[in-house]
Design an enzyme around this catalytic site. Structure first.
Site, PDB file in Angstrom:
ATOM      1  N   ILE A 161       0.869  -1.179   0.000  1.00 24.87           N
ATOM      2  CA  ILE A 161       0.000   0.000   0.000  1.00 24.87           C
ATOM      3  C   ILE A 161       0.905   1.227   0.000  1.00 24.87           C
ATOM      4  CG2 ILE A 161      -1.859   1.243   1.204  1.00 24.87           C
ATOM      5  CD1 ILE A 161      -3.033  -1.413   1.093  1.00 24.87           C
ATOM      6  N   ALA A 205       4.309   4.135   3.245  1.00 29.03           N
ATOM      7  CA  ALA A 205       3.884   2.907   2.561  1.00 29.03           C
ATOM      8  C   ALA A 205       3.978   1.757   3.555  1.00 29.03           C
ATOM      9  CB  ALA A 205       4.780   2.632   1.359  1.00 29.03           C
ATOM     10  N   LYS A 206       3.421   0.624   3.207  1.00 31.23           N
ATOM     11  CA  LYS A 206       3.551  -0.589   4.023  1.00 31.23           C
ATOM     12  C   LYS A 206       3.176  -1.754   3.140  1.00 31.23           C
ATOM     13  CE  LYS A 206       4.524  -1.343   8.417  1.00 31.23           C
ATOM     14  NZ  LYS A 206       5.502  -0.599   9.198  1.00 31.23           N
ATOM     15  N   GLY A 207       3.708  -2.935   3.446  1.00 33.28           N
ATOM     16  CA  GLY A 207       3.350  -4.076   2.615  1.00 33.28           C
ATOM     17  C   GLY A 207       3.679  -5.380   3.287  1.00 33.28           C
ATOM     18  N   ASP A 215      10.263  -5.498   8.614  1.00 32.99           N
ATOM     19  CA  ASP A 215       9.165  -5.373   9.574  1.00 32.99           C
ATOM     20  C   ASP A 215       9.017  -6.755  10.216  1.00 32.99           C
ATOM     21  OD1 ASP A 215       6.599  -4.878  10.813  1.00 32.99           O
ATOM     22  OD2 ASP A 215       6.290  -3.270   9.377  1.00 32.99           O
TER      23      ASP A 215
END
Length: 411
Positions: free
Chosen positions: A56, A101-103, A142
């Site tokens: 995202i 952002a992150k995913g 992460d």
């Protein structure tokens, strides 16, 4: 309230305090791009298995998007959306030139072999390589990922784009990772705590700390607080919890954790119920594990005067209200745990320049950024007559809104 609802609520309160126009408010919330890809790999036994990977990309008004990649079986799109948005505000609060952002990939990394993880990471990178990049979107580790994962992404990305160390951060030192990155989030927690205590005429020395979570962030925070003269009286992790009112010997505990993979069974302290860790008697509570742990069920029983949010979203909004009525000061996650992303920024800068810093420079610069960040948050608290959480949110949202308007993007 889930993470996305809580983040949206904080954003809307901040937007109201700033008097943002409703169109701009709406456009700031909508993610720039949501990517979902199928990643099919052969397992070691030759059978094929498919996983869903996604990214995202929330906002890039202030610079390339930045955020972690997690490997976890429960990868909930709402949570990832909230975390991507939180990264947008966090990078703005830290005043580093990034968006959010992150995913991740919905998988259980514990059940995959190293070679399966490598194949999965490389296939994921092949699917998104033209949507990430040094000046587009810079991933980082992460939950369930680490320096080795970043090394595989870097190698796979470089096959398409030439050697590009700045495409990910949190890399191994040998591939352009930064010194001091490993301790960065924990060190940032110490610097943020020092800034807050100074503001209240106190120092870390002699204060009693309770730390929930003893992973990378919790263990580094404990170590550095111990070195600064703070007394860590209780610690918990997934294995259990321990307590010693005279202060736990952190170097001995670190040795024990390394050997036994958890705090459980440590001889230098008493075992306690892990569920009671948050309500133990202390001056400063540091939740450094999961989100949503401080809620309306336990908020009334918390004895700490200060809460430093080392985890993402550990306090839900109901608990926030109860605690502020009790006069507990909460240093919010988007400021308190920004040490990691700040040193990631330093890593990116070093890679782009092709010039690496020594660890002392990394730590000095980090202290400068955290110190300035605290001043900026306090300034917003004065301007809008609000608590530290809203001070941080108004600061972050205002910076992103200004960049959006200056670029001519407002609807």
């Amino acid at each position: 309230m889930n993470a996305l609802a809580a983040t949206n609520r904080n954003f809307k309160l901040a937007a109201r305090l700033l008097g943002l126009d409703s169109k701009l408010e709406k456009s700031l919330l909508i993610p720039f791009r949501e990517i979902k890809v199928e990643c099919t790999i052969p397992k070691d036994d030759g059978s094929l298995v498919s996983y869903v990977g996604f990214r995202i990309q929330h906002d890039n008004a202030r610079g390339p998007m930045k955020g972690g990649i997690r490997y976890h079986p429960e990868v909930d799109p709402d949570e990832v959306n909230a975390l991507a948005q939180l990264m947008t505000w966090k990078t703005a609060v830290a005043n580093i030139p990034y968006g959010g952002a992150k995913g991740g990939i919905g998988c259980n990394p514990g059940e995959l072999s190293i070679s399966e993880l490598e194949r999965l990471t490389r296939v994921f990178t092949q699917k998104i390589h033209d949507l990430i990049g040094i000046h587009t979107d810079v991933p980082a580790p992460d939950m369930g990922t680490g320096p080795q994962t970043m090394a595989w992404i870097l190698d796979e990305y470089s096959k398409f784009h030439g050697y590009s160390p700045a495409v990910v951060t949190g890399k191994p030192i040998d591939l352009g990772g930064s010194l001091g990155r490993d301790a960065a989030t924990g060190r940032g927690v110490l610097f943020a705590t020092e800034a807050l205590l100074n503001d209240h005429g106190k120092t870390v020395s002699g204060q009693r700390f309770v730390i929930q979570g003893f992973g990378n962030v919790g263990s580094w925070a404990a170590q550095l607080i111990h070195e600064a003269g703070g007394k860590v009286v209780a610690v918990s992790d997934i294995s259990g919890a321990i307590h010693d009112k005279n202060g736990i010997d952190i170097p001995s505990l670190m040795k024990h954790v390394k050997e036994h993979r958890g705090v459980k069974g440590f001889g230098g302290a008493n075992a306690i119920d892990a569920n009671s860790i948050l309500v133990e008697d202390c001056d400063i509570l540091i939740p450094a594990a999961l989100g949503g742990v401080i809620n309306k069920e336990n908020a009334n029983e918390i004895k700490a005067k200060f809460i430093i949010e080392a985890a993402n979203h550990p306090t839900d909004p109901d608990a926030d209200e109860i605690l502020s009525k009790k006069g507990v000061v909460i240093l919010p996650d988007i400021f308190a745990n920004s040490g990691g992303v700040t040193v990631s920024y330093f890593e990116w800068v070093q890679n782009i320049q092709g010039f690496m810093w020594d660890e002392e420079k990394v730590n000095t610069e980090l202290k400068k950024y955290i110190g300035q960040g605290f001043k900026d948050v306090k300034e917003m608290c004065k301007t809008h007559n609000c608590d530290l959480r809203m001070g941080a949110f108004t600061l972050g949202v205002n910076r992103v809104a200004r960049a959006t308007v200056l670029r001519g993007w407002e609807a």
